[in-house]
Design an enzyme around this catalytic site. Structure first.
Site, short mmCIF file in Angstrom:
data_model
loop_
_atom_site.label_atom_id
_atom_site.label_comp_id
_atom_site.label_asym_id
_atom_site.label_seq_id
_atom_site.Cartn_x
_atom_site.Cartn_y
_atom_site.Cartn_z
N TYR A 19 42.31 70.03 -97.43
CA TYR A 19 42.71 69.90 -96.03
C TYR A 19 43.72 70.98 -95.63
CZ TYR A 19 41.05 65.19 -97.24
OH TYR A 19 40.33 64.13 -97.71
N TYR A 152 37.78 55.79 -91.81
CA TYR A 152 37.71 56.88 -92.80
C TYR A 152 37.21 56.27 -94.11
CZ TYR A 152 38.68 60.45 -96.20
OH TYR A 152 38.53 61.37 -97.21
N ASP A 246 35.39 48.14 -97.35
CA ASP A 246 35.94 49.27 -98.10
C ASP A 246 37.43 48.99 -98.32
OD1 ASP A 246 37.06 51.60 -98.98
OD2 ASP A 246 36.14 52.90 -97.47
N LYS A 275 41.30 54.08 -105.80
CA LYS A 275 42.72 54.43 -105.68
C LYS A 275 43.61 53.68 -106.68
CE LYS A 275 42.83 56.31 -101.03
NZ LYS A 275 43.28 57.68 -101.20
C1 LIG Z 1 39.34 53.47 -97.16
C2 LIG Z 1 38.99 54.68 -97.96
N1 LIG Z 1 37.73 54.82 -98.41
C3 LIG Z 1 37.37 55.88 -99.16
C4 LIG Z 1 38.28 56.86 -99.49
C5 LIG Z 1 37.84 58.04 -100.33
O1 LIG Z 1 38.38 57.93 -101.60
P1 LIG Z 1 38.47 59.23 -102.55
O2 LIG Z 1 39.49 60.13 -101.94
O3 LIG Z 1 38.91 58.65 -103.87
O4 LIG Z 1 37.12 59.83 -102.60
C6 LIG Z 1 39.59 56.76 -99.03
C7 LIG Z 1 40.58 57.81 -99.32
O5 LIG Z 1 41.59 57.94 -98.68
C8 LIG Z 1 39.96 55.64 -98.25
O6 LIG Z 1 41.20 55.48 -97.77
#
Ligand SMILES: Cc1ncc(COP(=O)(O)O)c(C=O)c1O
Length: 431
Positions: A19, A152, A246, A275
């Site tokens: 980014y 996101y 998610d 995470k």
């Molecule tokens: C809600 C959510 N889903 C998916 C992701 C993507 O995860 P990664 O960065 O491990 O690919 C993130 C990353 O910030 C997220 O906050």
């Protein structure tokens, strides 16, 4: 031991950073060590970390229990392929997750766990799983997803397609990625009725609905209520549409409960975690499905099998870290710590509310957000925070804190104090 990289390290030009506008952005700081809730820089300074490495290091850095588990696993078997083989760390982890994910030990339980190596991939897997679920059931037309503004879900192609297409990071890719149905998150009765209509009319087209429960994180730390979450989930159930939660950002205590879905008393059909799964020690993610989804892949026909298998799937080292992280959730007082952080954030960020140019201050669990009316001087803000010896990375129109749960009271006060001071300066500066 190699010497710390100087600030103008000529090797920097070989790094393409995330980014980052590589032509204009200033050089990154060099981290040399981590401990607890702090990061040491090559210039010898320790920064108090306000964002726990993109919300992963929930137990703080270098937690000895996780390090020990990884060291042992490193000696035994750092990696082995997962096709045709399995191993104790993965067996243990899948079982343990199935006992703590929402709906555990009920018929709705998310007891079938598919491992991967990052959150974006866990989302890709969830989307693929939903599409193939309908294909296996003889409804191949159900292949689109409903997602929400400010969402996101990651940076890979499928995940990008369910992110906010305009406000998010992927507007540039419009037309190059699958087009999904992106709507405003329903908050009123009318919007909820429109959502129901959409699902009703989309029964030959819509495979599923995907949402970050309670907090849309990287899309701007937008909160919604458990009641909205419950209503969305129930609408999906009524209209036979898969509901994908998610919880990559919200999972493992961040919103005050182990998983955000618990606050709405809902169980999704498919759930993504990542995470903080390994306590921030190493990359790993998972996509868990309920019996109904899983059973659609059971057949005498080989082709009905789920067609996915990342090379480093269920990496034993990562699974050992995740098991150790789950021990710490079982044995420790993480949720009480989150409660204390929530109280501190509410109390200590309150002065920001009256700073001219601040639009909102909001807190949920161990997430504190200060929203600017106009996103201005983000680079200056980042620079000022590091001068205050705190690691805080504003983005878009927000300054946010998502610290490790083990952060000390003094460290917390230093973080929030820096936010209040720097935002006051920012307000005077931007007029
Ligand atoms: C809600 C959510 N889903 C998916 C992701 C993507 O995860 P990664 O960065 O491990 O690919 C993130 C990353 O910030 C997220 O906050």
């Amino acid at each position: 031991m190699t010497a710390p990289a100087p600030p103008t390290d000529p090797r920097l030009k070989f790094l393409w950073r995330p980014y980052t506008q590589m032509q204009t952005e200033s050089a990154p700081l060099t981290a040399v060590e981590t401990c607890g809730a702090q990061i040491k820089l090559s210039d010898g300074r320790w920064l108090i970390d306000g964002i726990s490495s993109w919300w992963t290091a929930c137990h703080g850095y270098n937690h000895e229990h996780i390090i020990e588990a990884m060291q042992k696993q490193l000696d035994d078997m750092p990696h082995v392929m997962f096709g045709g083989l399995t191993h104790e760390p993965a067996l243990q982890l899948a079982y343990r997750l199935s006992t703590i994910l929402p709906g555990a030990r009920t018929p709705d339980a998310l007891s079938h766990v598919f491992f991967s190596d990052s959150g974006s991939v866990a989302v890709e897997i969830a989307l693929k799983m939903a599409v193939q679920y309908w294909r296996n059931k003889g409804v191949p037309g159900r292949k689109r997803f409903v997602a929400f503004q400010h969402a996101y879900h990651g940076d890979t192609t499928g995940a990008m397609s369910v992110c906010d297409p305009d406000e998010g990071m992927h507007a540039l890719f419009k037309g190059a990625i699958p087009e999904q149905i992106i709507i405003e998150l329903p908050r009123t009765a009318d919007q909820m009725a429109a959502f129901e209509q959409l699902l009703m009319g989309g029964q030959n087209e819509i495979a599923g609905v995907i949402l970050e429960p309670l907090v849309q994180a990287a899309g701007g730390m937008k909160f919604h209520s458990p009641e909205i979450l419950t209503a969305l989930r129930e609408a999906c159930r009524r209209h036979d549409t898969l509901f994908i939660a998610d919880e990559i950002a919200t999972g493992f205590g961040r919103t005050g409960t182990l998983f955000a879905c618990e606050q709405a008393d809902i169980v999704p059909d498919i759930m993504c975690i990542g995470k903080a799964l390994t306590g921030g020690a190493i990359g790993m993610a998972a996509t868990a499905a309920n019996e109904n989804v899983f059973s659609a892949f059971l057949s005498d026909n080989e082709k009905a099998a789920f067609m996915h298998g990342p090379t480093y799937m269920a990496n034993p080292l990562a699974a050992a870290a995740a098991n150790a992280s789950l021990d710490l959730f079982e044995d420790g007082d993480r949720l009480e710590q989150v409660e204390r952080i929530e109280d501190a954030l509410r109390d200590q960020l309150e002065p920001c509310r009256t700073i001219p140019g601040i639009k909102d201050v909001r807190v949920m669990g161990a997430i504190g957000v200060v929203q600017m009316a106009q996103p201005r001087d983000i680079d200056w803000l980042r620079q000022r925070f590091s001068e205050e010896n705190v690691w805080i990375r504003p983005f878009g129109d927000i300054v946010y804190l998502m610290p490790s749960f083990i952060i000390g009271a003094d460290e917390m006060t230093a973080l929030t104090g820096a936010v209040v001071n720097v935002m006051n300066e920012w307000s005077k500066r931007t007029g």
